[in-house]
Design a protein around this motif. Structure first.
Motif, PDB file in Angstrom:
ATOM      1  N   THR A 119      25.275  14.698  -7.380  1.00  0.00           N
ATOM      2  CA  THR A 119      25.086  13.585  -6.447  1.00  0.00           C
ATOM      3  C   THR A 119      23.971  12.662  -6.904  1.00  0.00           C
ATOM      4  N   VAL A 120      22.826  13.241  -7.265  1.00  0.00           N
ATOM      5  CA  VAL A 120      21.701  12.420  -7.716  1.00  0.00           C
ATOM      6  C   VAL A 120      22.059  11.689  -9.002  1.00  0.00           C
ATOM      7  N   PHE A 121      22.730  12.379  -9.909  1.00  0.00           N
ATOM      8  CA  PHE A 121      23.122  11.740 -11.164  1.00  0.00           C
ATOM      9  C   PHE A 121      24.022  10.529 -10.910  1.00  0.00           C
ATOM     10  N   LEU A 122      25.048  10.700 -10.089  1.00  0.00           N
ATOM     11  CA  LEU A 122      25.990   9.604  -9.854  1.00  0.00           C
ATOM     12  C   LEU A 122      25.325   8.431  -9.131  1.00  0.00           C
ATOM     13  N   VAL A 123      24.529   8.739  -8.133  1.00  0.00           N
ATOM     14  CA  VAL A 123      23.878   7.659  -7.379  1.00  0.00           C
ATOM     15  C   VAL A 123      22.954   6.856  -8.296  1.00  0.00           C
ATOM     16  N   THR A 124      22.133   7.554  -9.066  1.00  0.00           N
ATOM     17  CA  THR A 124      21.189   6.847  -9.935  1.00  0.00           C
ATOM     18  C   THR A 124      21.889   6.182 -11.117  1.00  0.00           C
ATOM     19  N   ALA A 125      23.007   6.761 -11.586  1.00  0.00           N
ATOM     20  CA  ALA A 125      23.749   6.131 -12.676  1.00  0.00           C
ATOM     21  C   ALA A 125      24.360   4.806 -12.224  1.00  0.00           C
ATOM     22  N   PHE A 126      24.943   4.790 -11.019  1.00  0.00           N
ATOM     23  CA  PHE A 126      25.545   3.563 -10.509  1.00  0.00           C
ATOM     24  C   PHE A 126      24.469   2.536 -10.154  1.00  0.00           C
ATOM     25  N   LEU A 127      23.429   2.974  -9.428  1.00  0.00           N
ATOM     26  CA  LEU A 127      22.373   2.038  -9.044  1.00  0.00           C
ATOM     27  C   LEU A 127      21.588   1.560 -10.268  1.00  0.00           C
ATOM     28  N   GLY A 128      21.353   2.475 -11.200  1.00  0.00           N
ATOM     29  CA  GLY A 128      20.640   2.097 -12.416  1.00  0.00           C
ATOM     30  C   GLY A 128      21.409   1.070 -13.218  1.00  0.00           C
ATOM     31  N   ALA A 129      22.726   1.237 -13.308  1.00  0.00           N
ATOM     32  CA  ALA A 129      23.544   0.274 -14.035  1.00  0.00           C
ATOM     33  C   ALA A 129      23.482  -1.094 -13.363  1.00  0.00           C
ATOM     34  N   GLY A 130      23.537  -1.105 -12.035  1.00  0.00           N
ATOM     35  CA  GLY A 130      23.455  -2.369 -11.314  1.00  0.00           C
ATOM     36  C   GLY A 130      22.122  -3.061 -11.533  1.00  0.00           C
ATOM     37  N   ALA A 131      21.046  -2.289 -11.473  1.00  0.00           N
ATOM     38  CA  ALA A 131      19.708  -2.865 -11.666  1.00  0.00           C
ATOM     39  C   ALA A 131      19.534  -3.385 -13.092  1.00  0.00           C
ATOM     40  N   LEU A 132      20.021  -2.625 -14.056  1.00  0.00           N
ATOM     41  CA  LEU A 132      19.906  -3.060 -15.450  1.00  0.00           C
ATOM     42  C   LEU A 132      20.763  -4.292 -15.719  1.00  0.00           C
ATOM     43  N   GLY A 153      20.476   8.079 -14.946  1.00  0.00           N
ATOM     44  CA  GLY A 153      20.877   9.208 -14.103  1.00  0.00           C
ATOM     45  C   GLY A 153      20.440  10.535 -14.680  1.00  0.00           C
ATOM     46  N   VAL A 154      20.603  10.696 -15.984  1.00  0.00           N
ATOM     47  CA  VAL A 154      20.174  11.937 -16.642  1.00  0.00           C
ATOM     48  C   VAL A 154      18.663  12.108 -16.519  1.00  0.00           C
ATOM     49  N   GLY A 155      17.922  11.029 -16.729  1.00  0.00           N
ATOM     50  CA  GLY A 155      16.475  11.106 -16.601  1.00  0.00           C
ATOM     51  C   GLY A 155      16.043  11.487 -15.197  1.00  0.00           C
ATOM     52  N   SER A 156      16.765  10.986 -14.204  1.00  0.00           N
ATOM     53  CA  SER A 156      16.413  11.288 -12.815  1.00  0.00           C
ATOM     54  C   SER A 156      16.597  12.761 -12.497  1.00  0.00           C
ATOM     55  N   VAL A 157      17.743  13.323 -12.895  1.00  0.00           N
ATOM     56  CA  VAL A 157      17.974  14.738 -12.583  1.00  0.00           C
ATOM     57  C   VAL A 157      17.111  15.644 -13.447  1.00  0.00           C
TER      58      VAL A 157
END
Length: 264
Positions: A12-25, A49-53
């Motif tokens: 869950t954390v990976f997917l959320v941060t991967a999607f939000l991170g992509a949007g921010a970048l 996302g990987v860095g977050s988890v």
């Protein structure tokens, strides 16, 4: 088969941060002089996302990423076949597209081309560290290689949210292509001792470069994307068939060895 609660949280954390991170970048790229023809920063969303988890579950992430970069051992031959499959998929798709009246891309997408190759490989690794090196083994432990590959492919396809702004048939073909390519990579990387990230990133980059040079699917046309989806699906079936044949051969050799031992 259900996932353990810690793995559900990691996913869950990976997917959320991967999607939000992509949007921010992606939004940040507009503030830089970096050309999207060279590299799109949102490709590094899965790496975010990987860095977050990794910050929250370092031990578990180390297990999932084991051998992703520094791996040694069996599998380099399969990795070579994986890299060779990328241009074959694109060339066969381009041939089908041309036979049906489609137009091939005639100009290089960026110059100097060598810089584009390096940038595309970096961006592909930014994605694959998440999709194939973390999410695939995480799901593969619970659901098996092929089922996990389909799940990752669906998420990977949906992650490219921009494709859904076009023709529905184009979006559908893109998702089919993403799932098929995910299966190809998952089968090739399964049990690999050699560095998985390098081969996954190389395959991904070669597909992207091939599409940029030989296809015009970025224009949102249905025919070239459909041709790519068909070619990728055919490749996926070939890899699955090869996987089953290899397993059957191993099973036969094991049975023969056991029978010989019993006879003695």
């Amino acid at each position: 088969m259900r996932m353990d609660s810690p793995d559900k949280r990691i996913l869950t954390v990976f997917l959320v941060t991967a999607f939000l991170g992509a949007g921010a970048l992606g939004a940040a790229q507009a503030l830089t002089p970096l050309s999207p023809d060279l590299l799109t920063l949102n490709q590094f969303g899965p790496a975010v996302g990987v860095g977050s988890v990794a910050l929250l579950w370092p031990a578990r992430v180390r297990v999932l990423l084991a051998g992703a970069v520094s791996g040694r051992g069996a599998g380099a031959g399969r990795g070579g076949l994986l890299l060779a499959a990328a241009p074959l998929i694109v060339v066969s798709a381009a041939a089908v597209c041309a036979a049906l009246g489609g137009e091939a891309a005639a100009a290089l997408p960026y110059s100097p081309f060598a810089l584009l190759v390096v940038a595309q490989f970096a961006g592909a690794c930014g994605e694959e560290i998440g999709w194939r090196c973390l999410m695939q083994p995480l799901l593969g432990e619970r659901f098996g290689t092929l089922a996990a590959a389909v799940m990752v492919g669906l998420v990977w396809g949906a992650w490219h949210v921009q494709v859904f702004a076009g023709h529905p048939a184009y979006a559908a073909a893109f998702v089919v292509m993403a799932v098929a390519l995910s299966v190809v990579m998952a089968v090739a990387l399964d049990g690999m001792g050699a560095p998985r990230l390098l081969f996954a990133g190389g395959f991904h980059a070669l597909v992207n470069l091939g599409m940029a040079v030989a296809m015009n699917e970025e224009a949102g046309e249905v025919l070239p994307m459909s041709a790519l989806a068909v070619a990728a699906t055919f490749a996926a079936f070939l890899w699955i068939a090869g996987r089953r044949e290899t397993r059957t051969g191993r099973g036969a050799r094991t049975s023969g060895a056991v029978a010989a031992g019993d006879a003695r």
